[in-house]
Design a protein around this motif. Structure first.
Motif, mmCIF file in Angstrom:
data_model
loop_
_atom_site.group_PDB
_atom_site.id
_atom_site.type_symbol
_atom_site.label_atom_id
_atom_site.label_comp_id
_atom_site.label_asym_id
_atom_site.label_seq_id
_atom_site.Cartn_x
_atom_site.Cartn_y
_atom_site.Cartn_z
ATOM 1 N N VAL A 55 0.835 -1.193 0.000
ATOM 2 C CA VAL A 55 0.000 0.000 0.000
ATOM 3 C C VAL A 55 0.873 1.247 0.000
ATOM 4 O O VAL A 55 2.067 1.200 0.323
ATOM 5 C CB VAL A 55 -0.942 0.019 1.220
ATOM 6 C CG1 VAL A 55 -1.839 -1.208 1.224
ATOM 7 C CG2 VAL A 55 -0.151 0.101 2.525
ATOM 8 N N ASP A 56 0.292 2.354 -0.373
ATOM 9 C CA ASP A 56 0.970 3.649 -0.314
ATOM 10 C C ASP A 56 0.888 4.144 1.122
ATOM 11 O O ASP A 56 -0.155 4.639 1.569
ATOM 12 C CB ASP A 56 0.299 4.635 -1.263
ATOM 13 C CG ASP A 56 1.033 5.967 -1.367
ATOM 14 O OD1 ASP A 56 1.675 6.376 -0.374
ATOM 15 O OD2 ASP A 56 0.969 6.610 -2.427
ATOM 16 N N ILE A 57 1.977 4.000 1.869
ATOM 17 C CA ILE A 57 1.917 4.321 3.294
ATOM 18 C C ILE A 57 1.799 5.817 3.537
ATOM 19 O O ILE A 57 1.311 6.240 4.593
ATOM 20 C CB ILE A 57 3.124 3.738 4.062
ATOM 21 C CG1 ILE A 57 4.443 4.366 3.609
ATOM 22 C CG2 ILE A 57 3.162 2.227 3.927
ATOM 23 C CD1 ILE A 57 5.618 3.934 4.473
ATOM 24 N N VAL A 58 2.244 6.633 2.590
ATOM 25 C CA VAL A 58 2.079 8.077 2.736
ATOM 26 C C VAL A 58 0.612 8.442 2.575
ATOM 27 O O VAL A 58 0.024 9.133 3.406
ATOM 28 C CB VAL A 58 2.951 8.829 1.716
ATOM 29 C CG1 VAL A 58 2.680 10.337 1.789
ATOM 30 C CG2 VAL A 58 4.425 8.555 1.966
ATOM 31 N N GLU A 59 -0.005 7.935 1.511
ATOM 32 C CA GLU A 59 -1.413 8.240 1.261
ATOM 33 C C GLU A 59 -2.309 7.678 2.350
ATOM 34 O O GLU A 59 -3.299 8.306 2.744
ATOM 35 C CB GLU A 59 -1.824 7.674 -0.096
ATOM 36 C CG GLU A 59 -3.274 7.957 -0.461
ATOM 37 C CD GLU A 59 -3.646 7.395 -1.819
ATOM 38 O OE1 GLU A 59 -4.842 7.145 -2.045
ATOM 39 O OE2 GLU A 59 -2.733 7.223 -2.657
ATOM 40 N N GLN A 60 -1.970 6.489 2.869
ATOM 41 C CA GLN A 60 -2.798 5.838 3.882
ATOM 42 C C GLN A 60 -2.501 6.311 5.295
ATOM 43 O O GLN A 60 -3.180 5.923 6.238
ATOM 44 C CB GLN A 60 -2.623 4.314 3.798
ATOM 45 C CG GLN A 60 -3.062 3.703 2.477
ATOM 46 C CD GLN A 60 -4.544 3.841 2.237
ATOM 47 O OE1 GLN A 60 -5.351 3.724 3.142
ATOM 48 N NE2 GLN A 60 -4.915 4.134 0.990
ATOM 49 N N GLY A 61 -1.475 7.134 5.453
ATOM 50 C CA GLY A 61 -1.201 7.722 6.758
ATOM 51 C C GLY A 61 -0.492 6.814 7.748
ATOM 52 O O GLY A 61 -0.634 6.990 8.963
ATOM 53 N N ASP B 268 2.750 5.344 9.840
ATOM 54 C CA ASP B 268 4.055 5.798 10.329
ATOM 55 C C ASP B 268 5.164 4.883 9.848
ATOM 56 O O ASP B 268 6.296 5.324 9.635
ATOM 57 C CB ASP B 268 4.070 5.826 11.870
ATOM 58 C CG ASP B 268 3.079 6.820 12.438
ATOM 59 O OD1 ASP B 268 3.264 8.022 12.202
ATOM 60 O OD2 ASP B 268 2.120 6.383 13.100
ATOM 61 N N LEU B 269 4.840 3.606 9.680
ATOM 62 C CA LEU B 269 5.869 2.605 9.391
ATOM 63 C C LEU B 269 5.219 1.388 8.759
ATOM 64 O O LEU B 269 4.080 1.043 9.087
ATOM 65 C CB LEU B 269 6.574 2.222 10.701
ATOM 66 C CG LEU B 269 7.663 1.166 10.697
ATOM 67 C CD1 LEU B 269 8.724 1.517 11.739
ATOM 68 C CD2 LEU B 269 7.077 -0.212 11.019
ATOM 69 N N VAL C 171 10.007 0.515 6.471
ATOM 70 C CA VAL C 171 9.994 1.692 5.608
ATOM 71 C C VAL C 171 9.075 2.739 6.217
ATOM 72 O O VAL C 171 8.041 2.419 6.822
ATOM 73 C CB VAL C 171 9.549 1.351 4.171
ATOM 74 C CG1 VAL C 171 10.527 0.393 3.522
ATOM 75 C CG2 VAL C 171 8.150 0.759 4.142
ATOM 76 N N MET C 172 9.471 4.000 6.060
ATOM 77 C CA MET C 172 8.760 5.114 6.672
ATOM 78 C C MET C 172 8.676 6.284 5.707
ATOM 79 O O MET C 172 9.562 6.461 4.874
ATOM 80 C CB MET C 172 9.480 5.562 7.950
ATOM 81 C CG MET C 172 9.525 4.521 9.050
ATOM 82 S SD MET C 172 11.141 4.490 9.885
ATOM 83 C CE MET C 172 12.177 3.674 8.670
ATOM 84 N N SER D 202 11.059 7.470 -2.415
ATOM 85 C CA SER D 202 11.289 8.567 -1.478
ATOM 86 C C SER D 202 11.157 8.118 -0.033
ATOM 87 O O SER D 202 11.391 8.904 0.889
ATOM 88 C CB SER D 202 10.285 9.698 -1.752
ATOM 89 O OG SER D 202 8.947 9.232 -1.557
ATOM 90 N N LEU D 203 10.797 6.861 0.190
ATOM 91 C CA LEU D 203 10.626 6.364 1.547
ATOM 92 C C LEU D 203 11.978 6.142 2.223
ATOM 93 O O LEU D 203 12.966 5.809 1.577
ATOM 94 C CB LEU D 203 9.845 5.051 1.536
ATOM 95 C CG LEU D 203 8.437 5.087 0.946
ATOM 96 C CD1 LEU D 203 7.833 3.691 0.947
ATOM 97 C CD2 LEU D 203 7.558 6.059 1.701
ATOM 98 N N THR D 204 11.987 6.316 3.532
ATOM 99 C CA THR D 204 13.161 5.983 4.333
ATOM 100 C C THR D 204 13.081 4.498 4.683
ATOM 101 O O THR D 204 12.041 4.021 5.129
ATOM 102 C CB THR D 204 13.192 6.820 5.619
ATOM 103 O OG1 THR D 204 13.220 8.202 5.280
ATOM 104 C CG2 THR D 204 14.410 6.483 6.456
ATOM 105 N N ALA D 205 14.158 3.759 4.474
ATOM 106 C CA ALA D 205 14.133 2.310 4.699
ATOM 107 C C ALA D 205 15.267 1.896 5.628
ATOM 108 O O ALA D 205 16.368 2.449 5.564
ATOM 109 C CB ALA D 205 14.252 1.559 3.376
ATOM 110 N N ARG D 206 14.975 0.934 6.492
ATOM 111 C CA ARG D 206 16.005 0.337 7.345
ATOM 112 C C ARG D 206 15.945 -1.177 7.186
ATOM 113 O O ARG D 206 14.887 -1.788 7.423
ATOM 114 C CB ARG D 206 15.814 0.704 8.818
ATOM 115 C CG ARG D 206 16.855 0.031 9.721
ATOM 116 C CD ARG D 206 16.593 0.224 11.199
ATOM 117 N NE ARG D 206 16.777 1.597 11.602
ATOM 118 C CZ ARG D 206 16.751 1.995 12.889
ATOM 119 N NH1 ARG D 206 16.535 1.097 13.854
ATOM 120 N NH2 ARG D 206 16.916 3.262 13.197
#
Length: 309
Positions: A133-139, A141-142, A271-272, A153-157
């Motif tokens: 899913v699009d975690i930015v669009e869906q709101g 945090d992680l 991912v965040m 553009s996501l931050t990944a660890r």
């Protein structure tokens, strides 16, 4: 310039809940007040944000753009406020997490339970689903992702490698024999996880040589638990993550095959959205998750000693 942040919060809630009544209840205001917030916002901007009919409502193009731009801004504002209020940076607030179903049930659930016991001012909202899913669009945090990450553009660890194993029941291998090389898989019944098989292909490596094998079989599914059960019942060879298959392999209910070939593996990532890792609740959960998994996760310990064809 938009000055009424509550109007933005109301618009975002309506977009999420799909109705004025549900959004108003969640924000603890009347439906009339929610409607007034949106009307005032539309008047201030001079555009229509929501299409209203007697049966349903939907965002206009302007409404979608404003909602997408406002959601992250307000969440970061809320998190900054929480961090400032806490003089020691104590994690607090709601942590929204998205994760794959099997991993969430088998391993993430207990880790979150321990996290809640340690951080009493954090509330966790966990959604389990295997689709990306699009975690930015869906709101969110992680999110936990088990795949080879593409640039984004996501931050990944990277939390740990996600080791994969080809395995089948002893009964299946007695009936059909064990594959001696990747190409042998083409004549076997393969149990295919739709989100992992790239265009119906499994990729294996040995001594720098890569084999992309077209596979087919009697069952495809977007759920790994279903495929694991089919393998246990003797219906074919499956490619499963060790975090799912390790117990059945240790107990001898599943037998690894092609052990001298390694599967081209994904990683287990957190991912965040950009900037979210700075939030105290996210940093605390990442640290807790990494510590809980350990350098070698429990599902991979001593697994390499298990015999297989």
């Amino acid at each position: 310039m938009i000055r009424d942040l509550m109007a933005l919060r109301t618009l975002i809630a309506i977009a999420k809940d799909g109705s004025f009544a549900a959004a108003a209840a969640g924000l603890r205001m009347s439906r009339a007040m929610a409607s007034k917030h949106v009307s005032d916002l539309e008047a201030e901007l001079g555009v229509k944000l929501i299409n209203r009919t007697t049966r349903r409502l939907s965002l206009t193009e302007a409404g979608r753009r404003l909602t997408a731009a406002s959601r992250d801004m307000l969440e970061m504002l809320d998190q900054t406020e929480q961090d400032i209020v806490s003089s020691k940076g104590v994690p607090r607030g709601t942590l929204r997490i998205n994760a794959p179903t099997s991993f969430g049930i088998r391993h993430l659930g207990p880790i979150i339970s321990d996290f809640l016991g340690r951080y009493t001012e954090v509330t966790v909202d966990l959604t389990l689903e295997d689709r990306v899913v699009d975690i930015v669009e869906q709101g969110y945090d992680l999110a936990i992702r088990i795949r080879r990450l593409e640039d984004s553009s996501l931050t990944a660890r990277l939390l740990t490698p996600a080791h994969m194993v080809l395995c089948a029941s002893g009964a299946y291998l007695q009936r059909h024999g064990a594959p001696s090389g990747p190409r042998d898989l083409e004549r076997h019944s393969c149990l295919v996880y739709d989100y992992l098989a790239r265009h119906g292909t499994w990729s294996l490596e040995k001594d720098g040589l890569r084999e992309d094998v077209r596979i087919s079989g009697r069952m495809h599914s977007n759920n790994g638990e279903v495929l694991m059960q089919a393998a246990l019942d003797g219906h074919g060879i499956t490619l499963a993550p060790t975090f799912m298959a390790h117990e059945a392999i240790r107990e001898g209910r599943l037998v690894p095959v092609l052990r001298d070939w390694s599967v081209v593996e994904p990683g287990l990532y957190a991912v965040m959205p950009p900037g979210r890792v700075e939030a105290a609740k996210v940093r605390a959960f990442l640290d807790h998750l990494s510590a809980s998994l350990g350098k070698i996760p429990i599902w991979d310990r001593d697994l390499s000693s298990q015999a297989g064809p």
